[in-house]
Design a protein around this motif. Structure first.
Motif, PDB file in Angstrom:
ATOM      1  N   ASP A  80       0.828  -1.211   0.000  1.00  0.00           N
ATOM      2  CA  ASP A  80       0.000   0.000   0.000  1.00  0.00           C
ATOM      3  C   ASP A  80       0.862   1.261   0.000  1.00  0.00           C
ATOM      4  N   ASN A  81       2.204   1.091  -0.128  1.00  0.00           N
ATOM      5  CA  ASN A  81       3.168   2.197  -0.179  1.00  0.00           C
ATOM      6  C   ASN A  81       3.229   2.985   1.132  1.00  0.00           C
ATOM      7  N   VAL A  82       2.830   2.353   2.224  1.00  0.00           N
ATOM      8  CA  VAL A  82       2.822   2.988   3.541  1.00  0.00           C
ATOM      9  C   VAL A  82       3.896   2.347   4.411  1.00  0.00           C
ATOM     10  N   VAL A  83       4.599   3.182   5.192  1.00  0.00           N
ATOM     11  CA  VAL A  83       5.565   2.700   6.181  1.00  0.00           C
ATOM     12  C   VAL A  83       4.967   2.920   7.567  1.00  0.00           C
ATOM     13  N   LEU A  84       4.943   1.856   8.373  1.00  0.00           N
ATOM     14  CA  LEU A  84       4.447   1.949   9.746  1.00  0.00           C
ATOM     15  C   LEU A  84       5.568   1.585  10.712  1.00  0.00           C
ATOM     16  N   ILE A  85       5.627   2.296  11.836  1.00  0.00           N
ATOM     17  CA  ILE A  85       6.585   1.985  12.895  1.00  0.00           C
ATOM     18  C   ILE A  85       5.789   1.640  14.144  1.00  0.00           C
ATOM     19  N   TRP A  86       6.114   0.475  14.725  1.00  0.00           N
ATOM     20  CA  TRP A  86       5.307  -0.110  15.789  1.00  0.00           C
ATOM     21  C   TRP A  86       6.082  -0.215  17.096  1.00  0.00           C
ATOM     22  N   ASN A  87       5.353  -0.134  18.199  1.00  0.00           N
ATOM     23  CA  ASN A  87       5.831  -0.602  19.491  1.00  0.00           C
ATOM     24  C   ASN A  87       5.282  -2.013  19.654  1.00  0.00           C
ATOM     25  N   VAL A  88       6.153  -3.006  19.478  1.00  0.00           N
ATOM     26  CA  VAL A  88       5.699  -4.397  19.491  1.00  0.00           C
ATOM     27  C   VAL A  88       5.226  -4.801  20.886  1.00  0.00           C
ATOM     28  N   GLY A  89       5.817  -4.212  21.924  1.00  0.00           N
ATOM     29  CA  GLY A  89       5.438  -4.569  23.285  1.00  0.00           C
ATOM     30  C   GLY A  89       3.992  -4.252  23.610  1.00  0.00           C
ATOM     31  N   THR A  90       3.471  -3.162  23.008  1.00  0.00           N
ATOM     32  CA  THR A  90       2.091  -2.753  23.285  1.00  0.00           C
ATOM     33  C   THR A  90       1.180  -2.905  22.068  1.00  0.00           C
ATOM     34  N   ALA A  91       1.750  -3.363  20.924  1.00  0.00           N
ATOM     35  CA  ALA A  91       1.010  -3.475  19.653  1.00  0.00           C
ATOM     36  C   ALA A  91       0.489  -2.117  19.192  1.00  0.00           C
ATOM     37  N   GLU A  92       1.196  -1.052  19.591  1.00  0.00           N
ATOM     38  CA  GLU A  92       0.764   0.309  19.273  1.00  0.00           C
ATOM     39  C   GLU A  92       1.463   0.805  18.008  1.00  0.00           C
ATOM     40  N   GLU A  93       0.703   1.487  17.159  1.00  0.00           N
ATOM     41  CA  GLU A  93       1.254   2.123  15.965  1.00  0.00           C
ATOM     42  C   GLU A  93       1.844   3.474  16.371  1.00  0.00           C
ATOM     43  N   LEU A  94       3.176   3.605  16.275  1.00  0.00           N
ATOM     44  CA  LEU A  94       3.843   4.828  16.712  1.00  0.00           C
ATOM     45  C   LEU A  94       3.815   5.909  15.636  1.00  0.00           C
ATOM     46  N   TYR A  95       4.171   5.529  14.417  1.00  0.00           N
ATOM     47  CA  TYR A  95       4.217   6.491  13.310  1.00  0.00           C
ATOM     48  C   TYR A  95       3.628   5.841  12.063  1.00  0.00           C
ATOM     49  N   ARG A  96       2.845   6.615  11.334  1.00  0.00           N
ATOM     50  CA  ARG A  96       2.331   6.194  10.028  1.00  0.00           C
ATOM     51  C   ARG A  96       2.854   7.182   8.990  1.00  0.00           C
ATOM     52  N   LEU A  97       3.675   6.680   8.072  1.00  0.00           N
ATOM     53  CA  LEU A  97       4.288   7.530   7.052  1.00  0.00           C
ATOM     54  C   LEU A  97       3.614   7.227   5.717  1.00  0.00           C
ATOM     55  N   ASP A  98       2.635   8.040   5.408  1.00  0.00           N
ATOM     56  CA  ASP A  98       1.821   7.851   4.207  1.00  0.00           C
ATOM     57  C   ASP A  98       2.060   9.021   3.258  1.00  0.00           C
ATOM     58  N   GLY A  99       2.010   8.753   1.967  1.00  0.00           N
ATOM     59  CA  GLY A  99       2.151   9.819   0.983  1.00  0.00           C
ATOM     60  C   GLY A  99       3.581  10.165   0.617  1.00  0.00           C
ATOM     61  N   LEU A 100       4.567   9.472   1.201  1.00  0.00           N
ATOM     62  CA  LEU A 100       5.968   9.757   0.880  1.00  0.00           C
ATOM     63  C   LEU A 100       6.456   8.956  -0.321  1.00  0.00           C
ATOM     64  N   HIS A 101       5.763   7.856  -0.630  1.00  0.00           N
ATOM     65  CA  HIS A 101       6.167   6.984  -1.735  1.00  0.00           C
ATOM     66  C   HIS A 101       4.993   6.821  -2.703  1.00  0.00           C
ATOM     67  N   PRO A 102       5.174   7.210  -3.964  1.00  0.00           N
ATOM     68  CA  PRO A 102       4.086   7.085  -4.932  1.00  0.00           C
ATOM     69  C   PRO A 102       3.942   5.684  -5.510  1.00  0.00           C
ATOM     70  N   ASP A 103       4.898   4.805  -5.217  1.00  0.00           N
ATOM     71  CA  ASP A 103       4.881   3.467  -5.811  1.00  0.00           C
ATOM     72  C   ASP A 103       5.442   2.459  -4.807  1.00  0.00           C
ATOM     73  N   LEU A 104       5.585   1.220  -5.253  1.00  0.00           N
ATOM     74  CA  LEU A 104       6.024   0.119  -4.392  1.00  0.00           C
ATOM     75  C   LEU A 104       7.400   0.388  -3.782  1.00  0.00           C
ATOM     76  N   ILE A 105       7.545   0.080  -2.495  1.00  0.00           N
ATOM     77  CA  ILE A 105       8.822   0.230  -1.793  1.00  0.00           C
ATOM     78  C   ILE A 105       9.598  -1.077  -1.922  1.00  0.00           C
ATOM     79  N   TYR A 106      10.808  -1.003  -2.497  1.00  0.00           N
ATOM     80  CA  TYR A 106      11.622  -2.198  -2.711  1.00  0.00           C
ATOM     81  C   TYR A 106      12.429  -2.582  -1.475  1.00  0.00           C
ATOM     82  N   SER A 107      12.932  -1.586  -0.736  1.00  0.00           N
ATOM     83  CA  SER A 107      13.778  -1.897   0.419  1.00  0.00           C
ATOM     84  C   SER A 107      13.743  -0.750   1.418  1.00  0.00           C
ATOM     85  N   VAL A 108      14.019  -1.092   2.687  1.00  0.00           N
ATOM     86  CA  VAL A 108      14.131  -0.106   3.766  1.00  0.00           C
ATOM     87  C   VAL A 108      15.345  -0.474   4.607  1.00  0.00           C
TER      88      VAL A 108
END
Length: 248
Positions: A47-75
């Motif tokens: 979906d071209n979205v990058v999410l950063i999570w706190n795995v301990g609480t299953a909380e979404e810390l940051y949602r980075l949307d709209g920075l990539h117009p196409d498929l992300i190959y690597s991070v």
């Protein structure tokens, strides 16, 4: 889904994940742990979205949307985890500050070819990329994030069509490059002096690799002078490939 492997190792199949993270609208192709912060995980999906999570609480810390117009190959995270770089299908390499949610540096058309490329952060903050030229030659390049206008070093390897997967060892400053469908692993040392990317050697085997995995340093047998271990995926098996530095 995140799974916890027991300290003593696996004695039976795992059936229940520790936590399930839900946030992407399409398939997730990339997950990578933060290099310094505990329980922080980055995921990137189709979906071209990058999410950063706190795995301990299953909380979404940051949602980075709209920075990539196409498929992300690597991070790839930087050494201190303050930034990460991405390679995208639009041929751009981006350096992103996750806390601000902004692109702090960008190189359009880092590689001219249409086939997939990869980008990884090195220990000194430079970026190493693999991709294809306009004539479909496979390329390696080294970039200074302070000035992405031109690469510090650029090398063309061959005209095979398999995407190149880079694996970086910060302790030796060596980048191992594996191509999908190749039967070899090339390795290069990155230095401060031109031409910056120095070819060291090639490991060659008989069968082509369908994929390649990389063992974290804590899993290596240092008593046998092991500096790297790969897991080469075949059609019906997974073969370990061990890199050692002999000591007299």
């Amino acid at each position: 889904q995140v799974w916890q492997i027991p300290e003593s190792g696996l004695s039976q199949p795992l059936t229940e994940p520790v936590v399930v993270l839900e946030g992407h609208s399409k398939r997730v192709g990339i997950v990578t742990w933060h290099p310094t912060a505990r329980n922080v995980l980055l995921s990137a999906g189709c979906d071209n979205v990058v999410l950063i999570w706190n795995v301990g609480t299953a909380e979404e810390l940051y949602r980075l949307d709209g920075l990539h117009p196409d498929l992300i190959y690597s991070v790839s995270w930087s050494r201190d985890g303050s930034r990460f770089c991405t390679a995208c299908k639009d041929k751009s390499v981006r350096v992103i500050d996750p806390r601000r949610g902004t692109v702090v540096a960008e190189k359009e058309r880092a590689h001219e070819g249409a086939r997939p490329m990869r980008a990884i952060f090195l220990a000194d903050g430079k970026i190493f990329t693999t991709g294809f030229s306009r004539m479909s030659e496979r390329q390696l390049a080294l970039w200074d994030t302070e000035n992405l206008e031109e690469p510090m070093g650029l090398q063309e390897l061959d005209s095979s069509n398999g995407a190149l997967l880079p694996f970086y060892d910060p302790d030796t400053n060596v980048v191992y490059v594996c191509g999908k469908g190749d039967s070899s692993i090339r390795y290069f040392e990155i230095t401060e002096e031109p031409p910056y990317i120095h070819f060291l050697n090639t490991f060659t085997s008989k069968e082509p690799q369908r994929g390649m995995g990389w063992m974290p340093k804590r899993g290596l047998d240092v008593s046998k002078c092991e500096i790297a271990r790969f897991y080469k995926l075949h059609e019906r098996k997974c073969e370990p490939i061990i890199m050692t530095v002999p000591r007299k």
